[in-house]
Scaffold this motif. Structure first.
Motif, PDB file in Angstrom:
ATOM      1  N   LEU A  58       3.829  -6.173 -18.945  1.00 35.15           N
ATOM      2  CA  LEU A  58       4.408  -7.334 -19.638  1.00 35.15           C
ATOM      3  C   LEU A  58       4.690  -7.111 -21.128  1.00 35.15           C
ATOM      4  O   LEU A  58       5.815  -7.346 -21.578  1.00 35.15           O
ATOM      5  CB  LEU A  58       3.479  -8.536 -19.406  1.00 35.15           C
ATOM      6  N   PRO A  59       3.723  -6.650 -21.931  1.00 40.02           N
ATOM      7  CA  PRO A  59       4.016  -6.496 -23.361  1.00 40.02           C
ATOM      8  C   PRO A  59       5.020  -5.372 -23.674  1.00 40.02           C
ATOM      9  O   PRO A  59       5.617  -5.356 -24.734  1.00 40.02           O
ATOM     10  CB  PRO A  59       2.651  -6.181 -23.989  1.00 40.02           C
ATOM     11  N   GLU A  60       5.215  -4.460 -22.727  1.00 38.88           N
ATOM     12  CA  GLU A  60       6.169  -3.345 -22.917  1.00 38.88           C
ATOM     13  C   GLU A  60       7.602  -3.764 -22.630  1.00 38.88           C
ATOM     14  O   GLU A  60       8.543  -3.057 -22.991  1.00 38.88           O
ATOM     15  CB  GLU A  60       5.872  -2.242 -21.896  1.00 38.88           C
ATOM     16  N   ALA A  61       7.733  -4.861 -21.890  1.00 45.00           N
ATOM     17  CA  ALA A  61       9.052  -5.233 -21.376  1.00 45.00           C
ATOM     18  C   ALA A  61       9.944  -5.767 -22.492  1.00 45.00           C
ATOM     19  O   ALA A  61       9.451  -6.387 -23.434  1.00 45.00           O
ATOM     20  CB  ALA A  61       8.893  -6.299 -20.298  1.00 45.00           C
ATOM     21  N   PRO A  62      11.260  -5.527 -22.367  1.00 45.42           N
ATOM     22  CA  PRO A  62      12.176  -6.135 -23.343  1.00 45.42           C
ATOM     23  C   PRO A  62      12.115  -7.654 -23.238  1.00 45.42           C
ATOM     24  O   PRO A  62      11.773  -8.201 -22.178  1.00 45.42           O
ATOM     25  CB  PRO A  62      13.556  -5.618 -22.913  1.00 45.42           C
ATOM     26  N   ARG A  63      12.403  -8.307 -24.319  1.00 42.73           N
ATOM     27  CA  ARG A  63      12.331  -9.770 -24.399  1.00 42.73           C
ATOM     28  C   ARG A  63      13.029 -10.439 -23.202  1.00 42.73           C
ATOM     29  O   ARG A  63      12.509 -11.379 -22.605  1.00 42.73           O
ATOM     30  CB  ARG A  63      12.969 -10.199 -25.734  1.00 42.73           C
ATOM     31  N   ALA A  64      14.209  -9.922 -22.825  1.00 46.70           N
ATOM     32  CA  ALA A  64      15.005 -10.568 -21.771  1.00 46.70           C
ATOM     33  C   ALA A  64      14.335 -10.513 -20.398  1.00 46.70           C
ATOM     34  O   ALA A  64      14.659 -11.305 -19.520  1.00 46.70           O
ATOM     35  CB  ALA A  64      16.381  -9.917 -21.693  1.00 46.70           C
ATOM     36  N   ALA A  65      13.390  -9.592 -20.214  1.00 47.06           N
ATOM     37  CA  ALA A  65      12.755  -9.449 -18.893  1.00 47.06           C
ATOM     38  C   ALA A  65      11.397 -10.147 -18.826  1.00 47.06           C
ATOM     39  O   ALA A  65      10.785 -10.220 -17.754  1.00 47.06           O
ATOM     40  CB  ALA A  65      12.602  -7.970 -18.556  1.00 47.06           C
ATOM     41  N   GLN A  66      10.927 -10.662 -19.965  1.00 48.04           N
ATOM     42  CA  GLN A  66       9.556 -11.183 -19.980  1.00 48.04           C
ATOM     43  C   GLN A  66       9.356 -12.397 -19.077  1.00 48.04           C
ATOM     44  O   GLN A  66       8.328 -12.505 -18.410  1.00 48.04           O
ATOM     45  CB  GLN A  66       9.127 -11.497 -21.418  1.00 48.04           C
ATOM     46  N   ALA A  67      10.325 -13.310 -19.049  1.00 47.87           N
ATOM     47  CA  ALA A  67      10.166 -14.523 -18.232  1.00 47.87           C
ATOM     48  C   ALA A  67      10.020 -14.141 -16.753  1.00 47.87           C
ATOM     49  O   ALA A  67       9.151 -14.665 -16.044  1.00 47.87           O
ATOM     50  CB  ALA A  67      11.339 -15.468 -18.443  1.00 47.87           C
ATOM     51  N   LEU A  68      10.873 -13.227 -16.307  1.00 44.76           N
ATOM     52  CA  LEU A  68      10.813 -12.780 -14.907  1.00 44.76           C
ATOM     53  C   LEU A  68       9.466 -12.121 -14.602  1.00 44.76           C
ATOM     54  O   LEU A  68       8.835 -12.403 -13.578  1.00 44.76           O
ATOM     55  CB  LEU A  68      11.962 -11.791 -14.645  1.00 44.76           C
ATOM     56  N   LEU A  69       9.013 -11.258 -15.497  1.00 45.23           N
ATOM     57  CA  LEU A  69       7.758 -10.536 -15.232  1.00 45.23           C
ATOM     58  C   LEU A  69       6.545 -11.469 -15.308  1.00 45.23           C
ATOM     59  O   LEU A  69       5.567 -11.283 -14.576  1.00 45.23           O
ATOM     60  CB  LEU A  69       7.620  -9.357 -16.196  1.00 45.23           C
ATOM     61  N   LEU A  70       6.649 -12.479 -16.142  1.00 40.65           N
ATOM     62  CA  LEU A  70       5.571 -13.466 -16.208  1.00 40.65           C
ATOM     63  C   LEU A  70       5.522 -14.290 -14.921  1.00 40.65           C
ATOM     64  O   LEU A  70       4.448 -14.537 -14.363  1.00 40.65           O
ATOM     65  CB  LEU A  70       5.793 -14.369 -17.423  1.00 40.65           C
ATOM     66  N   ARG A  71       6.692 -14.666 -14.425  1.00 44.44           N
ATOM     67  CA  ARG A  71       6.754 -15.390 -13.136  1.00 44.44           C
ATOM     68  C   ARG A  71       6.180 -14.518 -12.033  1.00 44.44           C
ATOM     69  O   ARG A  71       5.481 -14.993 -11.137  1.00 44.44           O
ATOM     70  CB  ARG A  71       8.210 -15.709 -12.799  1.00 44.44           C
ATOM     71  N   SER A  72       6.481 -13.237 -12.096  1.00 43.86           N
ATOM     72  CA  SER A  72       5.980 -12.317 -11.084  1.00 43.86           C
ATOM     73  C   SER A  72       4.447 -12.249 -11.121  1.00 43.86           C
ATOM     74  O   SER A  72       3.780 -12.257 -10.085  1.00 43.86           O
ATOM     75  CB  SER A  72       6.594 -10.945 -11.343  1.00 43.86           C
TER      76      SER A  72
END
Ligand code: MP5
Length: 206
Positions: A58-72
């Motif tokens: 999660l903290p490595e992910a680009p800003r645009a992918a954070q919402a998706l990875l948090l939902r995951s």
């Protein structure tokens, strides 16, 4: 090259990762309850390891992918609860030891999270989810004995989520497409998926 191109380039390996006599027996309702129990417990342990893997990502992910990875990550936590409920109904204890392939999968995910670049990791995550989507979709609808488990992954909402992960992986890999490291991790996911079915099918004997 896009993530989906990996599926075509390695079609036979991917087929081996997503089809297995275990799954055929689930579809037909002939799978012995003890073999199913081994899968359920080991898959629960796998998901606990996957949860740690995704939390690291999660903290490595680009800003645009954070919402998706948090939902995951939230979905994974809910899934742990779902496994716990299933285990309670079947009177199974979830505190078993990890069998060898479960350990190998955990080690692989841990190493990826610790040292691989984000595009490699997000592509591997997509492959992990894509494998289960395909494996369970292949056998749906299944015998009523196991249909509620099959539906857990063989459903449109999960397919949409996997498609979102694929876009996130494609964005991360652009513009160069996948490299040798991404391809090697994809192949390792395929190998581990195949080995995981084999492990539960043989009841952990191999
Ligand atoms: C998944 C899983 C899918 N549960 N088990 C294995 C061995 N591979 C992939 O992950 P999720 O989080 O249950 O969708």
């Amino acid at each position: 090259m896009k993530p989906a191109d990996l599926l075509e380039r390695h079609a036979a390996i991917w087929q081996a990762a997503t089809t297995h006599p275990f799954l055929d027996a689930v579809r037909d309702g002939t799978l012995p309850a003890s073999v199913f129990a081994t899968w359920l417990v080991q898959d629960y342990l796998f998901v606990t390891d996957e949860f740690a893997f995704q939390a690291h990502l999660l903290p490595e992910a680009p800003r645009a992918a954070q919402a998706l990875l948090l939902r995951s990550l939230m979905a994974l936590e809910a899934e742990l609860g779902w496994f716990e409920k299933q285990a309670q109904q079947l009177k199974l204890v979830l505190t078993a030891q990890r069998l060898p392939v479960t350990v190998a999968y955990a080690t692989f995910m841990h190493q990826l999270a610790a040292s691989a670049p984000y595009p490699v990791v997000v592509t591997a995550l997509w492959a992990i989810e894509r494998a289960y989507l395909q494996a369970w979709m292949n056998i749906a609808p299944a015998h009523p004995t196991y249909q509620s488990f099959v539906e857990h992954w063989a459903n449109q909402a999960f397919a949409n989520f996997v498609a979102e992960l694929e876009s996130a992986a494609a964005d991360a890999l652009a513009p160069g497409g996948f490299d040798k490291e991404t391809e090697a991790s994809f192949l390792e996911v395929a190998r581990l998926e195949r080995a995981f079915w084999g492990m539960v099918w043989s009841g952990g004997a191999k």
